[in-house]
Write a protein that holds these residues in place. Structure first.
Motif, PDB file in Angstrom:
ATOM      1  N   ARG A 165       1.218   5.317  -0.094  1.00 10.97           N
ATOM      2  CA  ARG A 165       0.570   6.611   0.145  1.00 10.97           C
ATOM      3  C   ARG A 165       1.480   7.712  -0.393  1.00 10.97           C
ATOM      4  O   ARG A 165       2.675   7.730  -0.081  1.00 10.97           O
ATOM      5  CB  ARG A 165       0.310   6.833   1.627  1.00 10.97           C
ATOM      6  N   ASP A 209     -15.327   2.039  -0.432  1.00  9.34           N
ATOM      7  CA  ASP A 209     -16.232   2.589  -1.433  1.00  9.34           C
ATOM      8  C   ASP A 209     -16.145   1.777  -2.727  1.00  9.34           C
ATOM      9  O   ASP A 209     -15.078   1.258  -3.073  1.00  9.34           O
ATOM     10  CB  ASP A 209     -15.885   4.052  -1.721  1.00  9.34           C
ATOM     11  N   GLU A 266      -3.823   6.933  -2.049  1.00  7.12           N
ATOM     12  CA  GLU A 266      -3.286   5.618  -1.731  1.00  7.12           C
ATOM     13  C   GLU A 266      -3.671   4.642  -2.832  1.00  7.12           C
ATOM     14  O   GLU A 266      -4.766   4.735  -3.418  1.00  7.12           O
ATOM     15  CB  GLU A 266      -3.799   5.110  -0.383  1.00  7.12           C
ATOM     16  N   ARG A 286       0.874  -1.172   0.000  1.00 10.56           N
ATOM     17  CA  ARG A 286       0.000   0.000   0.000  1.00 10.56           C
ATOM     18  C   ARG A 286       0.913   1.224   0.000  1.00 10.56           C
ATOM     19  O   ARG A 286       1.726   1.418   0.904  1.00 10.56           O
ATOM     20  CB  ARG A 286      -0.930   0.004   1.208  1.00 10.56           C
ATOM     21  N   ARG A 289     -12.691   6.248   0.114  1.00 12.87           N
ATOM     22  CA  ARG A 289     -12.137   5.276   1.065  1.00 12.87           C
ATOM     23  C   ARG A 289     -12.093   3.893   0.408  1.00 12.87           C
ATOM     24  O   ARG A 289     -12.870   3.611  -0.523  1.00 12.87           O
ATOM     25  CB  ARG A 289     -13.010   5.206   2.311  1.00 12.87           C
ATOM     26  N   PRO A 290     -11.232   2.987   0.913  1.00  9.40           N
ATOM     27  CA  PRO A 290     -11.119   1.665   0.285  1.00  9.40           C
ATOM     28  C   PRO A 290     -12.428   0.887   0.226  1.00  9.40           C
ATOM     29  O   PRO A 290     -12.623   0.074  -0.694  1.00  9.40           O
ATOM     30  CB  PRO A 290     -10.088   0.954   1.158  1.00  9.40           C
ATOM     31  N   TYR A 348     -11.662  13.303   3.443  1.00 12.71           N
ATOM     32  CA  TYR A 348     -11.606  12.138   2.570  1.00 12.71           C
ATOM     33  C   TYR A 348     -12.658  12.281   1.470  1.00 12.71           C
ATOM     34  O   TYR A 348     -13.831  12.553   1.740  1.00 12.71           O
ATOM     35  CB  TYR A 348     -11.858  10.862   3.364  1.00 12.71           C
ATOM     36  N   ASP A 380      -7.607   4.016  -4.362  1.00 13.20           N
ATOM     37  CA  ASP A 380      -8.762   3.611  -3.554  1.00 13.20           C
ATOM     38  C   ASP A 380      -8.972   4.547  -2.376  1.00 13.20           C
ATOM     39  O   ASP A 380      -9.962   4.424  -1.646  1.00 13.20           O
ATOM     40  CB  ASP A 380      -8.647   2.157  -3.096  1.00 13.20           C
ATOM     41  N   THR A 381      -8.035   5.472  -2.177  1.00 13.99           N
ATOM     42  CA  THR A 381      -8.144   6.470  -1.112  1.00 13.99           C
ATOM     43  C   THR A 381      -7.731   7.820  -1.675  1.00 13.99           C
ATOM     44  O   THR A 381      -6.668   7.929  -2.300  1.00 13.99           O
ATOM     45  CB  THR A 381      -7.248   6.117   0.078  1.00 13.99           C
ATOM     46  N   TYR A 395      -7.642  11.902  -0.326  1.00 16.65           N
ATOM     47  CA  TYR A 395      -7.827  12.881   0.749  1.00 16.65           C
ATOM     48  C   TYR A 395      -7.353  14.224   0.199  1.00 16.65           C
ATOM     49  O   TYR A 395      -6.210  14.329  -0.256  1.00 16.65           O
ATOM     50  CB  TYR A 395      -7.010  12.470   1.971  1.00 16.65           C
TER      51      TYR A 395
END
Length: 441
Positions: free
Chosen positions: A355, A391, A409, A353, A388-389, A385, A377-378, A380
């Motif tokens: 970021r 979603d 991310e 993962r 979010r993962p 946000y 998937d993320t 911000y």
């Protein structure tokens, strides 16, 4: 007619000729046609011929400047080491046909009596920097009054495709860890330093602590920052922390060379915040490198396998305020050096993962951050946000205006090379790009 070898100031080019023509002599030419140019000016022909080997690699002619004795006939032995076809056209009318990968053509450029420009005629290649210049030495001014080689030397330009060399070290883009404690004391020194900002391009930058951007600061909501700013420069400077909420009159005031001030604030909101010089004209101070980032973690931020910070900004050669006001950057950079992460990629492992914090320091241009081959998937941005993962949807870009920031991310599933760019493609061409190199675990 006799053949004149290169010599004197052209020793370096002569070595290229010897190295490349050894292979050219034994190589069957492609049959690509080459037009013969007329004499470029009324220079008196010497009866000699200078032959120079030029290679094509990564959409560049190497060498990009050829030096020829005035009055000599120039023959260019052009070998294409690129993976794409190219040609060479001169402003005298001489040109090759298209040259395929691995092929060679010889171009009779004619008798040289003054400066000549050359370029690849494929769409966009000339504008991308695929150009060549021929200059002459010795002889007399021509009847056309052609300027001397020194008068026509090309202005410095940013070549984001050039290799910065084996000794180059890219700026560490790894995000700093959150320091222990709730009070963070920071010393910022204004320094005017010569920095390399692109391959072979150095200029004096106004900096915090000698780097562009300045140091990345990090903390949590409720942490207090006590910043001591010392002006070691030659003109007045200041600092404005967007992470602070207070009257700017005193802490953001300009201070003269040799002076210091203490700036104290408590971070009350999460996000990635810009700091920059607050001295007027702010455009000039920002355009010369006086900016940085403060990360205030959102509460409950989970750890990531890899965490990077990229600050996008513009480069104006010579600190040209007129160019800044006209929004004409010479390059667009991540972390203070054009295209540095294409030459020294960021790293990750398959399944990590990742970021990436992004701050657009401007001063003028926005960004639309994108990783080729990845889906976010993320997302911000500016304190909240957007994705979010859990979603069902995904995101392809993080769009940011100047001074805005956020993070994305993604999980990179396979080994390979994942380019990242500002999807403002003109700025990607200017250097707002890089690569994440992903290896297997």
């Amino acid at each position: 007619m006799t053949e004149r070898p290169l010599g004197g100031v052209a020793t370096g080019i002569a070595l290229v000729v010897l190295a490349v023509l050894t292979g050219v002599g034994a190589q069957h030419l492609t049959g690509v046609t080459a037009d013969t140019a007329a004499t470029t000016t009324s220079a008196i022909p010497t009866g000699h011929t200078t032959t120079i080997a030029v290679t094509i690699d990564d959409m560049r002619y190497r060498p990009a400047q050829l030096t020829v004795p005035a009055g000599d006939r120039l023959v260019i032995a052009l070998t294409n080491h690129d993976r794409r076809r190219h040609d060479l056209a001169l402003d005298t009318g001489a040109k090759t046909g298209m040259i395929g990968p691995g092929k060679t053509a010889r171009l009779d450029a004619g008798v040289m009596g003054g400066p000549v420009a050359g370029w690849c005629t494929l769409p966009g290649h000339r504008q991308a920097g695929m150009t060549l210049t021929i200059v002459t030495t010795g002889g007399h001014e021509t009847a056309h009054g052609a300027p001397s080689a020194s008068a026509t030397a090309p202005a410095p330009m940013v070549d984001t495709m050039a290799d910065p060399g084996p000794g180059f070290r890219a700026r560490d883009a790894a995000a700093p860890a959150v320091p222990a404690g709730r009070l963070h004391r920071v010393a910022l020194h204004v320094r005017e330093v010569q920095l390399e900002v692109a391959p072979g391009v150095r200029q004096k930058m106004w900096t915090y602590n000698g780097t562009v951007p300045g140091p990345v600061l990090r903390g949590k909501v409720g942490d207090t920052f006590e910043v001591t700013l010392t002006n070691d420069g030659t003109v007045d400077h200041g600092v404005d922390f967007h992470a602070s909420a207070l009257a700017p009159d005193e802490p953001m005031r300009p201070i003269e060379p040799g002076q210091s001030l203490t700036y104290r604030f408590t971070a009350t909101k999460a996000g990635i915040w810009m700091y920059h010089c607050s001295t007027m004209p702010m455009l000039l101070h920002l355009g010369n490198g006086m900016y940085g980032a403060v990360i205030i973690d959102p509460p409950g931020l989970a750890p990531a396998d890899r965490e990077y910070v990229l600050v996008q900004s513009e480069l104006y050669l010579g600190g040209d305020l007129a160019a800044m006001r006209a929004d004409r950057p010479d390059a667009v950079m991540f972390n203070g050096y054009a295209a540095q992460y294409t030459h020294r990629p960021l790293s990750a492992r398959a399944g990590d993962r990742v970021r990436i914090w992004i701050l657009d320091a401007g001063p003028n241009r926005g960004t639309s951050f994108h990783v080729v081959g990845a889906q976010f998937d993320t997302v911000y941005a500016e304190g909240r946000y957007q994705l979010r993962p859990a979603d069902p949807g995904g995101a392809q870009v993080l769009p940011l205006a100047p001074a805005a920031g956020g993070f994305v991310e993604t999980v990179l599933p396979q080994a390979g090379h994942y380019p990242f760019v500002s999807h403002v493609m003109a700025d990607a061409d200017r250097g707002a790009r890089g690569t994440i190199e992903v290896t297997n675990r």
